[in-house]
Scaffold this active site. Structure first.
Site, PDB file in Angstrom:
ATOM      1  N   HIS A  17       0.643  -9.157   0.521  1.00 23.62           N
ATOM      2  CA  HIS A  17       0.843  -7.729  -0.270  1.00 23.62           C
ATOM      3  C   HIS A  17       0.330  -7.709  -1.696  1.00 23.62           C
ATOM      4  O   HIS A  17      -0.286  -7.001  -2.168  1.00 23.62           O
ATOM      5  CB  HIS A  17       2.344  -7.025   0.056  1.00 23.62           C
ATOM      6  CG  HIS A  17       2.422  -5.967  -0.396  1.00 23.62           C
ATOM      7  ND1 HIS A  17       2.295  -4.784   0.366  1.00 23.62           N
ATOM      8  CD2 HIS A  17       2.718  -5.495  -1.646  1.00 23.62           C
ATOM      9  CE1 HIS A  17       2.328  -3.730  -0.454  1.00 23.62           C
ATOM     10  NE2 HIS A  17       2.851  -4.189  -1.633  1.00 23.62           N
ATOM     11  N   MET A  50     -17.729  14.169 -19.194  1.00 20.81           N
ATOM     12  CA  MET A  50     -18.466  13.240 -18.242  1.00 20.81           C
ATOM     13  C   MET A  50     -19.613  12.536 -19.072  1.00 20.81           C
ATOM     14  O   MET A  50     -19.680  11.433 -19.071  1.00 20.81           O
ATOM     15  CB  MET A  50     -19.085  13.866 -17.100  1.00 20.81           C
ATOM     16  CG  MET A  50     -18.689  13.426 -15.949  1.00 20.81           C
ATOM     17  SD  MET A  50     -19.775  14.167 -14.492  1.00 20.81           S
ATOM     18  CE  MET A  50     -18.792  15.801 -14.359  1.00 20.81           C
ATOM     19  N   CYS A  52       0.815   3.603 -11.722  1.00 18.76           N
ATOM     20  CA  CYS A  52       1.198   5.160 -11.542  1.00 18.76           C
ATOM     21  C   CYS A  52       1.339   5.203  -9.717  1.00 18.76           C
ATOM     22  O   CYS A  52       1.704   6.218  -9.263  1.00 18.76           O
ATOM     23  CB  CYS A  52       0.081   5.886 -11.954  1.00 18.76           C
ATOM     24  SG  CYS A  52      -1.510   5.121 -11.740  1.00 18.76           S
TER      25      CYS A  52
END
Lengths: 431, 276
Positions: free
Chosen positions: A99, A193, A50
């Site tokens: 990287h 939660m 994403c």
């Protein structure tokens, strides 16, 4: 062999641009086939998460490879070229390796230290391998990447500190109980939660789960979903004997449990520690409960505070992880450079083998009839003479690849042994 | 001749302490492993020193505070290594090793015996009394050190301050279990020490109990531990309250150990052991 990495991430490109670029990689088979059709691309792997779209290519000719990748990204009709130019980054060789290591170790992530990214890179690599898009270089690089990510996780505290509220609660539980295996949890009410916390608790081996709710039917539904037992909220006080951990999230308005109730329960529990997590707003549990011995009460603000502190800590650990990544990058680049000497070593050995064969063929007629054993030992003799002779040049090549001018030395050896007889700048000119 | 092995033992204790403090700060596993080995070395050296005293004087050391500290250091290191082997709590070393170093340096600094020791000290039964009492003291000292760690960690969790110690100390459960185990080992040893001492007193002095300051204080400490052990088993006391009781028992033991030396009145006083 060179490495080239081209891509965008959450720092250089907004989400709308990233979405469009993702659509350029529709189906792995087709994408890899097209990549490998390009003559400058020897091996390729790409990964989409994403937060990033990146292509990594192993190539003999880096400049055309970069253009090839850039052209790929530029293919989207709705992306203006100047916007792409601002967002797209190109990393070469050492920088590309670093990287990739940083991405997999979650140092380049939006939330530093989140572990999901490693799984995504692994999956991308599996796909690339299935499409036969990776070869010796990328196979080794990706495997190294996974071990670096593991090493970072193991040797730095980058993943130790929970940065989500529900996981922070579980980590606190471990500081109280040591091991959560075999413990009992009581869930009062439900919510996103609380459910996440239950998932984490189950992951830590919590053995028994009790679900309490205002209506028994709802409790039964929830209990079925989590694989627990259902009780009604009226029984809550009576239920205080069994659980070690209580997660409350009803937000009913007045306290479900008062300090007095818990104090009485503690006596009956023989003071077994109790960990209460109140994630409801308004609060479900009397804050004075925290004053009781062996009882630990955390509300949502306490947990958020923990999370904030842990983020700070992760940032500190990330600095150590960068050191590890730099070290591993240097090692990989060393290996990559030794690769350059192997074709020369192979040519040397082949040349020696050819000479042996040719000379033996010339010699056989002069020797008369020989037993197979004699023939064999003659072969071995020639082979070991050439091997001994080549031993030192080969060691020289392998040991010296890290020198400042490896190409000149490689060139010298190739000229010395005349490994490229068709070359234009022939030694004849020099001597 | 005296103290041939004491300086190396002191160095080993200090080195182990430094390694464990390093472990506490840097959280490197090898520091902890090295700490255990160095601690083991100091146990060997202390044992050699004890053997040397035993050989030279023909009795267990314990005739003066210095020798008693040597015995205590030996027992502390031995007890620590025993508990570390069974129930490893790594950071405990950061407290135990420096304490052992303090005891060894105390035994180096304090004046050694002048004159000969009372022949009473050569008795086998008295040696039993001394060894049991010192081992009990060592185990209960470890319980006290564990309680300090417990109280620190509990404070962090209750106060919701997650600083330096929160991440470095083990869980409350482990620290409480350490307290329990040290207590269940130390309490019987202490009891055995008191009983063997009483029996020996009956045998030599004709009375079991003399209300000597050391006896009174030890009895008080014994009662504290007895209450704690009883409540732990019967009512399930644990955690903070158990830690505080353990520490108060330890304070009584320390006062007994050091204080009895300063109280010249009792027959347990070290000064009464020396014969002019």
């Amino acid at each position: 062999m060179n490495l080239v990495l081209v891509g965008v991430n959450h720092k250089t490109a907004a989400v709308d641009l990233r979405e469009k670029l993702v659509s350029l990689f529709p189906e792995p088979q087709a994408v890899y086939r097209r990549f490998l059709e390009a003559p400058e691309v020897q091996e390729a792997v790409y990964y989409l998460t994403c937060n990033r779209v990146e292509v990594l290519v192993a190539t003999e000719s880096p400049e055309p490879a970069v253009s090839c990748c850039q052209a790929w990204f530029a293919a989207h009709p709705e992306v203006p070229p100047e916007r792409l130019r601002e967002s797209l980054y190109v990393r070469r060789d050492r920088e590309a390796v670093r990287h990739l290591f940083r991405v997999a170790a979650s140092l380049d992530a939006l939330v530093v230290g989140e572990p999901q990214i490693l799984g995504q890179v692994k999956e991308a690599y599996r796909q690339a391998a299935r499409c036969r898009a990776t070869g010796p270089i990328l196979n080794r690089l990706l495997h190294k990447t996974f071990s670096v990510a593991k090493r970072v996780r193991r040797e730095t505290g980058i993943g130790d500190h929970a940065v989500s509220v529900s996981y922070a609660a579980v980590m606190l539980g471990r500081k109280i109980f040591g091991d959560l295996a075999g413990k009992t949890a009581l869930l009062v009410g439900a919510g996103e939660m609380a459910e996440l916390a239950v998932e984490h608790l189950k992951g830590q081996g919590v053995a028994r789960l009790i679900v309490a709710n205002r209506t028994l039917e709802r409790a039964v539904t929830l209990a079925r979903r989590f694989g627990g037992e259902a009780v009604s909220l009226e029984e809550l006080e009576a239920q205080l004997l069994a659980p070690d951990i209580i997660i409350s999230s009803t937000g009913a308005g007045d306290y479900l449990l008062t300090a007095e109730q818990v104090r009485a329960a503690m006596r009956r529990r023989k003071h077994r520690p109790l960990f209460l997590i109140d994630i409801a707003v308004p609060r479900d549990l009397d804050p004075r409960i925290n004053d009781l011995d062996n009882v630990f009460l955390y509300n949502i603000d306490d947990l958020k505070e923990v999370v904030e502190q842990n983020r700070e800590r992760r940032r500190a650990e990330a600095a150590r992880a960068e050191g590890l990544v730099a070290e591993e990058t240097a090692k990989f680049i060393d290996w990559l450079q030794t690769l350059a000497v192997y074709p020369t070593i192979i040519s040397l050995r082949e040349k020696a083998g050819r000479i042996c064969e040719a000379e033996l063929k010339k010699t056989w007629p002069h020797l008369g009839p020989l037993t197979p054993e004699q023939e064999q030992s003659l072969k071995i003799l020639t082979q070991s003479v050439t091997q001994k002779l080549l031993h030192d040049p080969i060691i020289f090549l392998k040991r010296n690849h890290r020198r400042k001018r490896p190409h000149q030395e490689l060139d010298l050896v190739r000229r010395l042994f005349n490994l490229d007889p068709d070359r234009q700048d022939e030694p004849g000119r020099q001597g | 001749m005296s103290g041939l092995f004491l300086y190396p033992a002191l160095l080993a204790c200090l080195a182990a302490g430094a390694l464990w403090l390093g472990f506490l700060l840097a959280q490197r596993e090898w520091l902890c492993r090295a700490g255990v080995w160095v601690m083991g070395l100091s146990l060997v050296l202390l044992t050699l020193e004890l053997a040397a005293v035993l050989f030279r004087a023909g009795r267990l050391p314990g005739a003066n505070l210095g020798e008693a500290l040597l015995l205590f250091a030996w027992a502390l290191v031995a007890a620590f290594l025993f508990f570390y082997w069974r129930y490893p709590i790594k950071v405990l070393g950061a407290l135990a090793a420096p304490l052992a170093a303090v005891a060894v340096s105390g035994s180096l600094i304090l004046p050694s015996q002048t004159g000969t020791a009372s022949p009473l000290l050569e008795s086998f039964w008295l040696s039993i009394h001394i060894v049991l009492a010192v081992l009990g003291n060592a185990a209960l000292t470890l319980a006290g050190l564990g309680s300090i760690l417990y109280l620190i960690q509990e404070r962090q969790l209750k106060g919701k301050r997650f600083g330096f110690f929160y991440h470095r100390l083990p869980s409350l459960e482990q620290l409480d279990a350490l307290n329990y185990r040290c207590l269940t080992l130390g309490f019987p040893l202490l009891t055995g020490g008191i009983i063997s001492g009483s029996l020996y007193a009956q045998y030599t002095l004709g009375r079991l109990w003399s209300w000597d300051p050391k006896e009174v204080l030890t009895l008080a400490a014994w009662l504290v531990y007895a209450v704690l052990l009883h409540e732990r088993l019967a009512v399930g006391w644990r955690g903070r309250r158990a830690a505080l009781l353990t520490l108060s028992g330890l304070v009584l033991l320390v006062v007994t150990f050091i204080g009895a030396h300063l109280w010249a009145a009792g027959y347990h006083s070290f000064s009464s052991f020396a014969q002019p």
